[in-house]
Design an enzyme around this catalytic site. Structure first.
Site, PDB file in Angstrom:
ATOM      1  N   TRP A 121     -16.742  17.677   1.709  1.00  0.00           N
ATOM      2  CA  TRP A 121     -16.796  19.129   1.508  1.00  0.00           C
ATOM      3  C   TRP A 121     -16.365  19.507   0.107  1.00  0.00           C
ATOM      4  O   TRP A 121     -16.959  20.392  -0.518  1.00  0.00           O
ATOM      5  CB  TRP A 121     -15.976  19.856   2.580  1.00  0.00           C
ATOM      6  N   ASP A 188     -10.227  25.638  -0.084  1.00  0.00           N
ATOM      7  CA  ASP A 188     -11.017  25.619   1.142  1.00  0.00           C
ATOM      8  C   ASP A 188     -10.062  25.182   2.248  1.00  0.00           C
ATOM      9  O   ASP A 188      -9.620  24.036   2.282  1.00  0.00           O
ATOM     10  CB  ASP A 188     -12.172  24.623   0.979  1.00  0.00           C
ATOM     11  N   LYS A 212     -13.069  26.782  13.475  1.00  0.00           N
ATOM     12  CA  LYS A 212     -12.060  25.787  13.872  1.00  0.00           C
ATOM     13  C   LYS A 212     -10.803  26.535  14.336  1.00  0.00           C
ATOM     14  O   LYS A 212     -10.647  26.778  15.521  1.00  0.00           O
ATOM     15  CB  LYS A 212     -11.784  24.824  12.736  1.00  0.00           C
TER      16      LYS A 212
HETATM   17  N1  PMP Z   1     -15.227  22.922   4.351  1.00  0.00           N
HETATM   18  C1  PMP Z   1     -14.653  22.164   5.305  1.00  0.00           C
HETATM   19  C2  PMP Z   1     -13.282  21.622   5.057  1.00  0.00           C
HETATM   20  C3  PMP Z   1     -15.337  21.925   6.491  1.00  0.00           C
HETATM   21  O1  PMP Z   1     -14.778  21.180   7.440  1.00  0.00           O
HETATM   22  C4  PMP Z   1     -16.627  22.469   6.668  1.00  0.00           C
HETATM   23  C5  PMP Z   1     -17.450  22.260   7.917  1.00  0.00           C
HETATM   24  N2  PMP Z   1     -16.898  21.805   8.975  1.00  0.00           N
HETATM   25  C6  PMP Z   1     -17.185  23.213   5.644  1.00  0.00           C
HETATM   26  C7  PMP Z   1     -16.448  23.440   4.501  1.00  0.00           C
HETATM   27  C8  PMP Z   1     -18.560  23.822   5.779  1.00  0.00           C
HETATM   28  O2  PMP Z   1     -18.426  24.939   6.558  1.00  0.00           O
HETATM   29  P1  PMP Z   1     -19.657  25.865   7.013  1.00  0.00           P
HETATM   30  O3  PMP Z   1     -20.429  25.064   7.998  1.00  0.00           O
HETATM   31  O4  PMP Z   1     -18.932  27.045   7.604  1.00  0.00           O
HETATM   32  O5  PMP Z   1     -20.422  26.212   5.807  1.00  0.00           O
END
Ligand code: PMP
Length: 375
Positions: A121, A188, A212
């Site tokens: 991520w 994030d 989450k």
């Molecule tokens: N950042 C983290 C730490 C994640 O775990 C995730 C997805 N699980 C994301 C970003 C991407 O999130 P989204 O699917 O809401 O775009």
């Protein structure tokens, strides 16, 4: 009237269904993931009859006073939960955390930004930032399969901000020490938001997808310190412009109304639990229970470096992959769901977010012990 009558009937039926153990599965899924049972119940009732309005939460106008009240309360409670004052704003936006990978540099990156690369991520986040300027990857654990959180790095004083991913959902690592910076710190926190009692005011911008620890997928929470905005010269599309979103109070376009309502329920639940301090205590107890078993059990091994282990996502492998079928049968028979590791890593991952009861973690520990006994 006929309609309300029908809804009342449906509600009555619903209350019959709300027996204590309606959720029979122990859900270790990484997201969307388990939420508190009381949130499921309140959200279900609101779908049929929102606060006795005779309307469903799914059909009320986002401009109605009922919904304005929801989003206003959610914004206030989000700042309160983080212990942030009114130099910050809370926003509930569309597009998931992935859109924030783009919005952050759009709004903040003038020439150069610093990123710490701790997983899939953060790497996606820094790729987006590269569209806007110079990105200094000041540390990365990529060469070691993202098993640890880098500790040795220099933060360039001329960078516009430093971006970190506080919890790496796939690999199961977490920043236990938040870096001290003289430049704005952006995080994030999608997979560990409000899971621990940290100093949220160290961050100038925090973002987290809801699915989450915050609620149902759909909305993305952004907590932003207002004084970092308005410094880039580029034109920003309105929907991605934090200043515009602040001015519009997250209502620039139709918000993800149901998801924001669930955010409010989850934030209220956190308060009912006694706040983040109590949540953190429980999270530590759950993680300790599971990691102790992983370290003790000769058939499995943890993935992440011990000192950087996540309290939210516990990644582990079987030492002998040929025993996979046996292990899978055991946990599935124990009513466990969502234990498969992310496709990028394989193995197993137990996500033990805020709403996961310790009793479910104990079920997994029992399964691991049974696995050892029967092998
Ligand atoms: N950042 C983290 C730490 C994640 O775990 C995730 C997805 N699980 C994301 C970003 C991407 O999130 P989204 O699917 O809401 O775009």
């Amino acid at each position: 009237m006929q309609r309300i009558h029908t809804q009342t009937e449906a509600l009555n039926q619903l209350s019959v269904c709300f027996l204590p153990n309606i959720m029979k599965k122990h859900n270790f899924s990484a997201g969307p993931s388990i939420l508190p049972q009381s949130v499921f119940e309140k959200a279900s009732k609101a779908v049929l009859n929102f606060e006795d309005s005779g309307l469903s939460i799914l059909e009320i106008s986002h401009r109605s006073k009922e919904f304005l009240n929801v989003i206003e309360k959610a914004r206030t409670l989000a700042l309160q939960t983080a212990g942030l004052d009114d130099s910050y704003e809370a926003l509930f936006l569309h597009g998931g955390a992935s859109t924030q990978f783009l919005s952050v540099p759009y709004n903040l990156l003038k020439k150069k930004a610093a990123y710490i690369d701790t997983g899939t991520w953060s790497s996606k986040a820094l790729n987006e930032a590269q569209l806007f300027g110079n990105v200094a990857i000041i540390a990365s654990s990529k060469a070691d399969g993202y098993k640890y959180i880098p500790k040795d790095f220099n933060i360039p004083p001329d960078a516009d901000y430093l971006h970190i991913t506080t919890n790496n959902t796939i690999y199961g690592t977490q920043f236990h020490d938040i870096p001290n910076t003289n430049i704005p710190l952006v995080a994030d926190m999608s997979s560990d938001i409000f899971s621990r009692d940290i100093d949220y005011s160290k961050f100038s911008l925090i973002y987290a997808g809801s699915q989450k620890n915050l609620g149902a997928s759909g909305s993305t929470m952004v907590l932003v310190k207002k004084d970092i905005l308005g410094k880039v010269s580029r034109k920003i599309p309105s929907i991605l412009d934090y200043q515009n979103q602040i001015q519009s109070e997250s209502m620039f376009n139709t918000p993800t109304t149901f998801s924001v309502y669930v955010n409010l329920l989850v934030l209220q639940w956190i308060q009912e639990q006694g706040g983040i301090k109590n949540i953190e205590k429980r999270n530590k107890a759950k993680a300790e229970l599971l990691y102790n078993e992983i370290d003790r059990n000769p058939l499995v091994e943890g993935y992440a470096a011990k000192q950087d282990r996540s309290l939210m996502n516990v990644s582990f492998f079987l030492k002998d992959p040929s025993m996979q079928e046996k292990f899978d049968t055991l946990w599935k028979n124990a009513n466990i769901s969502g234990l498969k590791g992310h496709r990028n890593l394989g193995g197993y991952r137990a996500s033990i977010y805020n709403a996961m009861p310790i009793e479910s973690v104990q079920v997994l520990v029992d399964v691991l012990q049974e696995f050892e006994k029967n092998s």
